[in-house]
Scaffold this motif. Structure first.
Motif, short mmCIF file in Angstrom:
data_model
loop_
_atom_site.label_atom_id
_atom_site.label_comp_id
_atom_site.label_asym_id
_atom_site.label_seq_id
_atom_site.Cartn_x
_atom_site.Cartn_y
_atom_site.Cartn_z
N PRO A 1 29.49 21.60 70.29
CA PRO A 1 30.56 21.83 71.28
C PRO A 1 30.70 20.75 72.34
N ASP A 2 29.62 20.01 72.64
CA ASP A 2 29.69 19.02 73.71
C ASP A 2 30.07 17.61 73.23
N LEU A 3 30.39 17.46 71.94
CA LEU A 3 30.78 16.16 71.42
C LEU A 3 32.14 15.75 71.98
N ALA A 4 32.23 14.55 72.54
CA ALA A 4 33.50 14.03 73.07
C ALA A 4 34.39 13.58 71.92
N LEU A 5 35.69 13.82 72.07
CA LEU A 5 36.67 13.49 71.04
C LEU A 5 37.52 12.31 71.46
N SER A 6 38.04 11.59 70.46
CA SER A 6 39.03 10.55 70.73
C SER A 6 40.19 10.76 69.76
N SER A 7 41.33 10.17 70.07
CA SER A 7 42.53 10.39 69.26
C SER A 7 42.37 9.88 67.83
N SER A 8 41.44 8.99 67.58
CA SER A 8 41.24 8.45 66.23
C SER A 8 40.33 9.32 65.38
N ASP A 9 39.74 10.37 65.95
CA ASP A 9 38.83 11.24 65.20
C ASP A 9 39.59 12.08 64.19
N GLU A 10 38.97 12.31 63.04
CA GLU A 10 39.48 13.28 62.07
C GLU A 10 38.77 14.59 62.34
N VAL A 11 39.50 15.60 62.76
CA VAL A 11 38.93 16.88 63.14
C VAL A 11 39.40 17.94 62.15
N ALA A 12 38.48 18.81 61.75
CA ALA A 12 38.82 19.89 60.84
C ALA A 12 38.16 21.18 61.30
N LEU A 13 38.89 22.29 61.18
CA LEU A 13 38.32 23.60 61.43
C LEU A 13 37.86 24.16 60.10
N ILE A 14 36.58 24.52 60.03
CA ILE A 14 35.97 24.99 58.79
C ILE A 14 35.66 26.47 58.96
N PRO A 15 36.41 27.34 58.30
CA PRO A 15 36.13 28.78 58.40
C PRO A 15 34.92 29.13 57.54
N PRO A 16 34.34 30.32 57.76
CA PRO A 16 33.24 30.75 56.91
C PRO A 16 33.72 30.89 55.47
N VAL A 17 32.82 30.59 54.55
CA VAL A 17 33.14 30.65 53.13
C VAL A 17 32.23 31.68 52.49
N SER A 18 32.82 32.52 51.66
CA SER A 18 31.99 33.48 50.92
C SER A 18 32.31 33.34 49.45
N SER B 1 32.40 32.67 63.02
CA SER B 1 31.49 31.59 62.65
C SER B 1 32.22 30.33 62.19
N MET B 2 33.37 30.07 62.78
CA MET B 2 34.13 28.87 62.44
C MET B 2 33.40 27.63 62.95
N MET B 3 33.33 26.62 62.11
CA MET B 3 32.69 25.36 62.48
C MET B 3 33.77 24.31 62.69
N VAL B 4 33.41 23.28 63.43
CA VAL B 4 34.30 22.14 63.64
C VAL B 4 33.62 20.91 63.06
N ALA B 5 34.36 20.17 62.25
CA ALA B 5 33.86 18.91 61.72
C ALA B 5 34.64 17.78 62.36
N VAL B 6 33.93 16.76 62.77
CA VAL B 6 34.56 15.56 63.34
C VAL B 6 34.10 14.37 62.50
N ASN B 7 35.06 13.69 61.93
CA ASN B 7 34.77 12.53 61.07
C ASN B 7 33.80 12.88 59.95
N GLY B 8 34.01 14.06 59.35
CA GLY B 8 33.23 14.47 58.19
C GLY B 8 31.87 15.06 58.47
N GLU B 9 31.53 15.28 59.74
CA GLU B 9 30.23 15.86 60.07
C GLU B 9 30.42 17.02 61.03
N TYR B 10 29.60 18.06 60.84
CA TYR B 10 29.67 19.19 61.76
C TYR B 10 29.39 18.71 63.17
N ALA B 11 30.14 19.25 64.13
CA ALA B 11 30.08 18.77 65.51
C ALA B 11 29.60 19.87 66.45
#
Length: 82
Positions: free
Chosen positions: A63-80, A51-61
């Protein structure tokens, strides 16, 4: 044409890779789903995180969101917690 995408890693994603950030080469116009494929190819252990989520520029993204090199991307693992 290729672009470089920097990806921030947190929690178990950081533990499994041994890094707090990675840079991945992706083709221009790549989407979040392409990024996840590249991450899983480079770090197969991350594919086990269901259930890993991807955030792009501080918002959950999606799968079909296009990326650019200026994007801040983060992998957000599940939290318990308790």
């Amino acid at each position: 044409m290729n672009t470089q995408i920097s990806v921030l890693l947190f929690g178990i994603t950081r533990d499994l890779t041994g890094q707090s950030a990675v840079t991945l080469p992706l083709t221009e116009g790549a989407r979040v789903s392409d990024l996840l494929e590249s991450v899983h190819a480079q770090f197969p252990d991350l594919a086990r995180i269901r259930s890993m989520m991807v955030a792009v520029n501080g918002e959950y993204a999606e799968p079909d969101l296009a990326l650019s090199s200026s994007d801040e991307v983060a992998l957000i693992p599940p939290v318990s917690g308790g």
